[in-house]
Design an enzyme around this catalytic site. Structure first.
Site, PDB file in Angstrom:
ATOM      1  N   LYS A  44       0.814  -1.194   0.000  1.00  0.00           N
ATOM      2  CA  LYS A  44       0.000   0.000   0.000  1.00  0.00           C
ATOM      3  C   LYS A  44       0.861   1.264   0.000  1.00  0.00           C
ATOM      4  O   LYS A  44       0.379   2.349  -0.229  1.00  0.00           O
ATOM      5  CB  LYS A  44      -0.870   0.027   1.274  1.00  0.00           C
ATOM      6  CG  LYS A  44      -1.697  -1.207   1.489  1.00  0.00           C
ATOM      7  CD  LYS A  44      -2.293  -1.176   2.940  1.00  0.00           C
ATOM      8  CE  LYS A  44      -2.956  -2.492   3.245  1.00  0.00           C
ATOM      9  NZ  LYS A  44      -3.197  -2.654   4.690  1.00  0.00           N
ATOM     10  N   ASP A 103      14.859  -0.414  -0.407  1.00  0.00           N
ATOM     11  CA  ASP A 103      15.769  -0.575   0.727  1.00  0.00           C
ATOM     12  C   ASP A 103      16.760  -1.689   0.368  1.00  0.00           C
ATOM     13  O   ASP A 103      17.756  -1.438  -0.296  1.00  0.00           O
ATOM     14  CB  ASP A 103      14.912  -0.897   1.960  1.00  0.00           C
ATOM     15  CG  ASP A 103      15.707  -0.959   3.238  1.00  0.00           C
ATOM     16  OD1 ASP A 103      16.824  -0.441   3.269  1.00  0.00           O
ATOM     17  OD2 ASP A 103      15.201  -1.528   4.229  1.00  0.00           O
ATOM     18  N   PHE A 152      14.538   4.662   9.410  1.00  0.00           N
ATOM     19  CA  PHE A 152      13.190   4.164   9.164  1.00  0.00           C
ATOM     20  C   PHE A 152      12.237   5.347   9.049  1.00  0.00           C
ATOM     21  O   PHE A 152      12.053   6.093  10.006  1.00  0.00           O
ATOM     22  CB  PHE A 152      12.749   3.213  10.276  1.00  0.00           C
ATOM     23  CG  PHE A 152      11.433   2.575   9.977  1.00  0.00           C
ATOM     24  CD1 PHE A 152      11.352   1.492   9.111  1.00  0.00           C
ATOM     25  CD2 PHE A 152      10.260   3.072  10.530  1.00  0.00           C
ATOM     26  CE1 PHE A 152      10.131   0.912   8.811  1.00  0.00           C
ATOM     27  CE2 PHE A 152       9.027   2.499  10.231  1.00  0.00           C
ATOM     28  CZ  PHE A 152       8.967   1.419   9.371  1.00  0.00           C
TER      29      PHE A 152
HETATM   30  P1  5GP Z   1      13.092  -3.947   0.257  1.00  0.00           P
HETATM   31  O1  5GP Z   1      12.616  -5.269  -0.317  1.00  0.00           O
HETATM   32  O2  5GP Z   1      13.658  -3.008  -0.774  1.00  0.00           O
HETATM   33  O3  5GP Z   1      14.023  -4.142   1.411  1.00  0.00           O
HETATM   34  O4  5GP Z   1      11.853  -3.290   0.955  1.00  0.00           O
HETATM   35  C1  5GP Z   1      10.858  -2.687   0.292  1.00  0.00           C
HETATM   36  C2  5GP Z   1       9.680  -2.424   1.199  1.00  0.00           C
HETATM   37  O5  5GP Z   1      10.031  -2.380   2.596  1.00  0.00           O
HETATM   38  C3  5GP Z   1       9.124  -1.066   0.867  1.00  0.00           C
HETATM   39  O6  5GP Z   1       8.232  -1.116  -0.225  1.00  0.00           O
HETATM   40  C4  5GP Z   1       8.496  -0.673   2.186  1.00  0.00           C
HETATM   41  O7  5GP Z   1       7.203  -1.221   2.256  1.00  0.00           O
HETATM   42  C5  5GP Z   1       9.369  -1.320   3.246  1.00  0.00           C
HETATM   43  N1  5GP Z   1      10.353  -0.340   3.768  1.00  0.00           N
HETATM   44  C6  5GP Z   1      11.677  -0.278   3.525  1.00  0.00           C
HETATM   45  N2  5GP Z   1      12.253   0.751   4.178  1.00  0.00           N
HETATM   46  C7  5GP Z   1      11.261   1.372   4.854  1.00  0.00           C
HETATM   47  C8  5GP Z   1      11.215   2.535   5.711  1.00  0.00           C
HETATM   48  O8  5GP Z   1      12.204   3.235   5.994  1.00  0.00           O
HETATM   49  N3  5GP Z   1       9.980   2.873   6.195  1.00  0.00           N
HETATM   50  C9  5GP Z   1       8.853   2.155   5.923  1.00  0.00           C
HETATM   51  N4  5GP Z   1       7.718   2.596   6.465  1.00  0.00           N
HETATM   52  N5  5GP Z   1       8.858   1.070   5.135  1.00  0.00           N
HETATM   53  C10 5GP Z   1      10.050   0.680   4.600  1.00  0.00           C
END
Ligand code: 5GP
Length: 185
Positions: A44, A103, A152
Site C-alpha cells: 500500500k 531498501d 526508518f
Molecule cells: P526492500 O525489499 O527493498 O528491502 O523493501 C521494500 C519495502 O520495505 C518497501 O516497499 C516498504 O514497504 C518497506 N520499507 C523499507 N524501508 C522502509 C522505511 O524506511 N519505512 C517504511 N515505512 N517502510 C520501509
C-alpha cells in the site's frame, strides 16, 4: 495527542516532496511522449506517491496495482507471495514500476523477474525514496525522487504498523514509538 508528536524529525517536507514529484512527472511525460505506459504500483506504501505522480504526468497512462507479502523466513531470497495480481496483461506494454522506497531491493528484484516473464515492451523503475545503505540486490533505478540515509521513515504513504501513512511529509519516527529495536524494512 497528534500523529505529529511521534515524529522525531521531518526529513522531507510536503513542499519539497511536491516539487520533486512534479519534476518526475514532467520528466516521465517527456521520456514517454507519444506512448501509453502503464504505471504498476505495489500496495500500500506507494499509493500516495502514485496518486500524485499520475496527476503530474501529461500522458494517456493507465495504472495497475499489485499486492505482495514476504514469505516469513525468506528475507534473503526476496521470495514474495502475490496477494493481488495485475488486473490486465502487460505483454507489449511500456511498464513503469512506481515504488515508495527501495531498501534491500529484494522485493523489487523478485517483482521485476515476475513482470519480465509477462513480456512487456519495456520496464523502468520510478521510486520516490532510495535507501542504498542496505541494498542487497543490484537494481537499476531509472527515476529517483530522493536518496535518503539509512533511517526508518514514515508518512506520505509509508507506515509503521499501518499508521502514519497520512502524514503529508516524510519523517523519522521517535524510537520511543517502537520501543527500541528499529523496525525492519
Ligand atoms: P526492500 O525489499 O527493498 O528491502 O523493501 C521494500 C519495502 O520495505 C518497501 O516497499 C516498504 O514497504 C518497506 N520499507 C523499507 N524501508 C522502509 C522505511 O524506511 N519505512 C517504511 N515505512 N517502510 C520501509
Amino acid at each position: 495527542m497528534s500523529l505529529h508528536d511521534d515524529v522525531e524529525e521531518i526529513l522531507l517536507d510536503s513542499q519539497t516532496v511536491a516539487t520533486r514529484v512534479a519534476e518526475l512527472g514532467a520528466q516521465l511525460s517527456a521520456d514517454y511522449a507519444g506512448r501509453d505506459p502503464v504505471l504498476v504500483s505495489v500496495l500500500k506504501g506507494a499509493l500516495v506517491f502514485l496518486a500524485d505522480l499520475m496527476r503530474a504526468m501529461d500522458l494517456p497512462s493507465s495504472i495497475d496495482l499489485m499486492e505482495v507479502s514476504s514469505y516469513a523466513g525468506t528475507e534473503t531470497s526476496g521470495q514474495v507471495r502475490i496477494l493481488k495480481d495485475l488486473s490486465k496483461p502487460i505483454e507489449g506494454r511500456d511498464v513503469i514500476v512506481v515504488e515508495d522506497i527501495i531498501d534491500t531491493g529484494l522485493t523489487l528484484n523478485y517483482l521485476l523477474g515476475y513482470l519480465a516473464d509477462r513480456q512487456p515492451a519495456s520496464i523502468k523503475i520510478c521510486c520516490l525514496l532510495d535507501k542504498p545503505a542496505r541494498r542487497l540486490a543490484d537494481i537499476p533505478i531509472d527515476y529517483i525522487g530522493f536518496t535518503i540515509p539509512d533511517r526508518f521513515v514514515i508518512g506520505y504513504g509509508l507506515d509503521y504498523e499501518e499508521r502514519y501513512r497520512n502524514l503529508p511529509y516524510i519523517g523519522v519516527l521517535k524510537p520511543s514509538v517502537y520501543g527500541g529495536a528499529r523496525p525492519e524494512g
